[in-house]
Design a protein around this motif. Structure first.
Motif, PDB file in Angstrom:
ATOM      1  N   ASP A  88       0.817  -1.216   0.000  1.00  0.00           N
ATOM      2  CA  ASP A  88       0.000   0.000   0.000  1.00  0.00           C
ATOM      3  C   ASP A  88       0.856   1.274   0.000  1.00  0.00           C
ATOM      4  O   ASP A  88       0.343   2.378   0.144  1.00  0.00           O
ATOM      5  CB  ASP A  88      -0.974   0.002   1.183  1.00  0.00           C
TER       6      ASP A  88
ATOM      7  N   ARG B 167       4.595   6.929  -7.329  1.00  0.00           N
ATOM      8  CA  ARG B 167       3.517   6.147  -7.937  1.00  0.00           C
ATOM      9  C   ARG B 167       3.058   5.048  -6.974  1.00  0.00           C
ATOM     10  O   ARG B 167       3.866   4.285  -6.451  1.00  0.00           O
ATOM     11  CB  ARG B 167       4.033   5.512  -9.225  1.00  0.00           C
ATOM     12  N   PRO B 168       1.741   4.926  -6.739  1.00  0.00           N
ATOM     13  CA  PRO B 168       1.268   3.859  -5.848  1.00  0.00           C
ATOM     14  C   PRO B 168       1.621   2.491  -6.436  1.00  0.00           C
ATOM     15  O   PRO B 168       1.399   2.257  -7.634  1.00  0.00           O
ATOM     16  CB  PRO B 168      -0.249   4.050  -5.810  1.00  0.00           C
TER      17      PRO B 168
ATOM     18  N   ARG C  46       0.156  -0.201  -6.110  1.00  0.00           N
ATOM     19  CA  ARG C  46      -1.031  -0.904  -6.588  1.00  0.00           C
ATOM     20  C   ARG C  46      -1.594  -0.346  -7.900  1.00  0.00           C
ATOM     21  O   ARG C  46      -2.587  -0.858  -8.400  1.00  0.00           O
ATOM     22  CB  ARG C  46      -2.114  -0.921  -5.502  1.00  0.00           C
ATOM     23  N   SER C  47      -0.940   0.682  -8.450  1.00  0.00           N
ATOM     24  CA  SER C  47      -1.404   1.192  -9.745  1.00  0.00           C
ATOM     25  C   SER C  47      -0.575   0.628 -10.900  1.00  0.00           C
ATOM     26  O   SER C  47      -0.794   0.964 -12.056  1.00  0.00           O
ATOM     27  CB  SER C  47      -1.313   2.727  -9.757  1.00  0.00           C
TER      28      SER C  47
ATOM     29  N   SER D   6      -2.465 -10.450  -8.153  1.00  0.00           N
ATOM     30  CA  SER D   6      -2.011  -9.489  -9.156  1.00  0.00           C
ATOM     31  C   SER D   6      -2.329  -9.996 -10.562  1.00  0.00           C
ATOM     32  O   SER D   6      -2.689  -9.215 -11.450  1.00  0.00           O
ATOM     33  CB  SER D   6      -0.510  -9.249  -9.016  1.00  0.00           C
TER      34      SER D   6
ATOM     35  N   ARG E  87      -2.815  -5.955 -12.278  1.00  0.00           N
ATOM     36  CA  ARG E  87      -1.963  -4.939 -11.661  1.00  0.00           C
ATOM     37  C   ARG E  87      -1.541  -5.475 -10.297  1.00  0.00           C
ATOM     38  O   ARG E  87      -2.150  -6.430  -9.792  1.00  0.00           O
ATOM     39  CB  ARG E  87      -2.714  -3.609 -11.503  1.00  0.00           C
TER      40      ARG E  87
ATOM     41  N   CYS F 193      -1.531  -6.169  -6.678  1.00  0.00           N
ATOM     42  CA  CYS F 193      -2.520  -6.021  -5.598  1.00  0.00           C
ATOM     43  C   CYS F 193      -2.491  -7.213  -4.667  1.00  0.00           C
ATOM     44  O   CYS F 193      -1.872  -8.236  -4.966  1.00  0.00           O
ATOM     45  CB  CYS F 193      -3.930  -5.802  -6.165  1.00  0.00           C
TER      46      CYS F 193
ATOM     47  N   ASP G 216      -7.782  -6.985  -2.137  1.00  0.00           N
ATOM     48  CA  ASP G 216      -8.203  -5.956  -3.086  1.00  0.00           C
ATOM     49  C   ASP G 216      -9.144  -6.501  -4.154  1.00  0.00           C
ATOM     50  O   ASP G 216      -9.766  -5.731  -4.899  1.00  0.00           O
ATOM     51  CB  ASP G 216      -6.978  -5.352  -3.795  1.00  0.00           C
TER      52      ASP G 216
END
Lengths: 471, 204
Positions: free
Chosen positions: A303, A334-335, A337-338, A455, A460, A462, A466
């Protein structure tokens, strides 16, 4: 008179000392594991010296690094692989060494195969020409990786000259939260402490979180100990280990078993034993972790955001971090998770045991890889592969659109033909995210099996939490 | 066998931390290297991807001393990394710290892995930036790296230093103690496993 309290490491070391050779000790090797990759030159050197293998009965071989995982017939493998497989075959035969060749029913990654046979036992010294030999320390063995010249020495003498490392301990207090695995803990430790935090040290891992782990989880943790720079990594054997080993094919039986178990109970650091370095880590702070860069120390919580190299201390550190970000095609802030991904690899000596496959399958059950994402599941051994098929895990993987492969190192080291195309971004359960490790210009994010599976479904990076709940 | 007392020659400078042995010896070039020499694989990807890379600079072919960033040689135990450096002509690597197995592999192959302080390393880097390819001497007896006016102390594994100085073989040192190994073997616990016990396996 009572003797001074000793560390687990000192007990394991002292029982293998053959002779004192000044600033090195000559250590006896109880088990020498060999494979096709790093034994080639060692056997050639042995031949140059005209020496026999001293203890073929304490040597076991398997093929893993170059072994194809796509089920190709032995006659059809590529020329480089064939060279390694053929040489290994003839070297083992000539020297009377038992080994598991390509497609043998017990073949597997050397660090998965030996423990599952009960061949790695507490109190033993285990060496192999592979850095991840640290894995075997999870059973309470003194286990370390060596180079090819040392493989030649062990073949010739069953002993090695080794400098005694310093003793280091990391006590992991508290329990890991649900959904946080030993891989996450390993990445959290390496991310906080760095690539060489334990260099020159024999690292003992202990504490509530470690003691409550399964042997498989402990193996993942000790596997990653080498990414902290440790010479060897170990966990004191307990009832969990004894139960894991009971009735395994190579483990002793009858009175020999009883004698062994009595011996193993002594293998723990005594109260008051002194460590050169003694650290504590709070397990409750661990969350799912992933890497953002090109070394295992480039790890952050899932996170979090990609860190800013500008915050690092030295010019070279800043420069190296920017080069890592350029290679990974990421920008600070940049996160995690993105970040969209192209492929998922579940396997390697870090995470290819049955428990790892169960964790991944539990996420993938009733789900499918995102459009455009490729997935590969490579079991650590033929035995793991059979068990996963019997438990229905293979069907879950195939139902999710993953390729279900034959055992081997595969995409972790990418020398057997399993490589990704340049520019591919992967989430991988392996232990190294170095440049080019999974193929030229491939971008690797290390993670746990559950995070890798999630993921793949999301397309992506994660965590399982999520994902939308399966109806 | 007489050993080496110093490594002398032009330096190459890699200003990068945490260079792993996969990067030093990418297996992708292994087949080619087996056929035509290990140096073909040395930094295989970086030499092909980056014209500004140290080993692509004029004169780098003759370099014998590699000055690199901290944590050089982390990761895989592959001794090919050292063989490739040696095949290129490198007799010494100077860095603030090394991966453990890489450092041991250097010793096994007579390559000096010289550890210098972070401060001294920064001065050495500045010196080599001013005078690229300058001759550097890594002097074993005095444990000193000499570059221009700089005299920098270094640390290395004492055992490896003696091996390199007198050119002795580690295997010989082990085999000299064959009797002690045989005596030890007599004392091993009965429960320790052997592959012979597994009679269900066929010996190949």
């Amino acid at each position: 008179m009572t003797s001074a309290p000793q560390t687990l490491f000192a007990k394991l070391w002292d029982r293998h000392v053959v002779a004192d050779a000044g600033d090195r000790d000559l250590l006896f090797v109880d088990l020498h594991l060999i494979f096709e990759g790093t034994s080639k030159e060692a056997f050639a050197g042995l031949d140059d010296d005209g020496l026999p293998v001293r203890r073929p009965d304490l040597t076991l071989g398997t093929v893993d690094h170059f072994s194809p995982t796509n089920g190709v017939a032995r006659e059809q493998v590529g020329s480089e692989t064939a060279l390694y497989l053929d040489l290994f075959d003839s070297n083992c035969r000539r020297h009377g060494i038992r080994y598991f060749g390509y497609q043998h029913a017990q073949q597997g990654i050397v660090h998965v195969m030996a423990p599952e046979l009960g061949l790695t036992l507490p109190g033993m010294s285990v060496v192999c020409g592979d850095s991840h030999t640290s894995t075997h320390g999870a059973l309470g063995a003194l286990a370390f990786g060596i180079g090819s010249t040392q493989v030649r020495q062990v073949l010739a003498a069953q002993a090695l000259l080794v400098a005694r490392p310093r003793a280091m301990r990391i006590v992991v207090d508290g329990e890991l939260a649900p959904g946080v695995s030993s891989k996450d803990l390993a990445l959290a430790l390496i991310g906080e402490l760095g690539n060489l935090a334990a260099v020159g040290c024999a690292l003992e891992l202990t504490g509530t979180a470690v003691r409550s782990m399964s042997v498989e989880s402990r193996m993942t943790l000790c596997n990653m100990g080498v990414e902290l720079g440790a010479s060897m990594t170990m966990i004191a054997p307990d009832e969990t280990v004894v139960e894991f080993l009971r009735d395994r094919p190579a483990a002793p039986s009858g009175t020999a078993w009883e004698e062994a178990v009595r011996d193993w109970r002594e293998l723990r650091s005594d109260e008051g034993a002194v460590f050169d370095q003694d650290l504590h880590f709070d397990a409750r702070t661990a969350r799912p972790f992933v890497t953002w860069g090109t070394s295992p120390a480039h790890a952050v919580a899932i996170d979090a955001v990609v860190p800013d190299p500008g915050e690092l201390a030295t010019r070279e550190q800043v420069d190296s971090a920017w080069k890592a970000l350029t290679y990974m095609d990421l920008e600070p802030g940049r996160p995690m998770r993105s970040i969209g991904i192209d492929a998922v690899f579940i396997g390697s000596c870090a995470n290819s045991r049955i428990e790892d496959l169960r964790a991944a399958a539990s996420v993938l059950e009733g789900r499918h890889l995102a459009i455009g994402v490729r997935g590969f599941v490579v079991p650590g051994s033929a035995a793991v592969r059979r068990q996963a098929e019997a438990e229905g895990l293979a069907a879950v993987f195939e139902g999710a659109g993953m390729e279900w492969r034959e055992p081997g190192c595969s995409f972790c080291v990418a020398v057997n033909g399993d490589t990704f195309a340049p520019g591919t971004r992967t989430v991988s359960t392996s232990n190294r995210n170095f440049e080019g490790r999974q193929g030229a210009l491939v971008r690797t994010h290390l993670a746990s099996p559950a995070v890798a599976a999630a993921s793949g479904v999301a397309g992506r990076i994660c965590a399982p939490d999520d994902l939308e709940v399966v109806a | 066998v007489s050993g080496t007392t110093a490594v002398r020659g032009p330096a190459a400078l890699i200003e990068r931390e945490s260079v792993d042995t996969d990067t030093i010896y990418p297996f992708e070039f292994n087949a080619e290297a087996l056929e035509h020499g290990r140096k073909l694989a040395l930094f295989g990807h970086w030499r092909r991807q980056d014209p500004a890379f140290a080993l692509n600079q004029p004169g780098a072919d003759a370099a014998t001393v590699l000055v690199a960033g901290a944590e050089f040689g982390i990761g895989s135990s592959r001794e090919m990394a050292v063989w490739a450096l040696k095949d290129w002509g490198f007799g010494a690597v100077v860095a603030p710290s090394f991966g453990q197995i890489f450092k041991l592999n250097c010793g096994q192959n007579g390559v000096v892995a010289a550890e210098v302080s972070v401060t001294d390393h920064a001065e050495l880097v500045d010196e080599l930036r001013r005078r690229p390819g300058e001759e550097v001497v890594v002097e074993l007896a005095s444990s000193t790296v000499v570059a221009g006016q700089l005299h920098i102390p270094f640390a290395m594994d004492e055992f490896a230093r003696r091996q390199i100085l007198d050119g002795s073989s580690e295997l010989d040192l082990i085999l000299e103690r064959a009797d002690a190994i045989a005596t030890y073997e007599e004392t091993r616990a009965e429960w320790l496993p052997s592959t012979d016990r597994l009679d269900t396996w066929s010996r190949p």
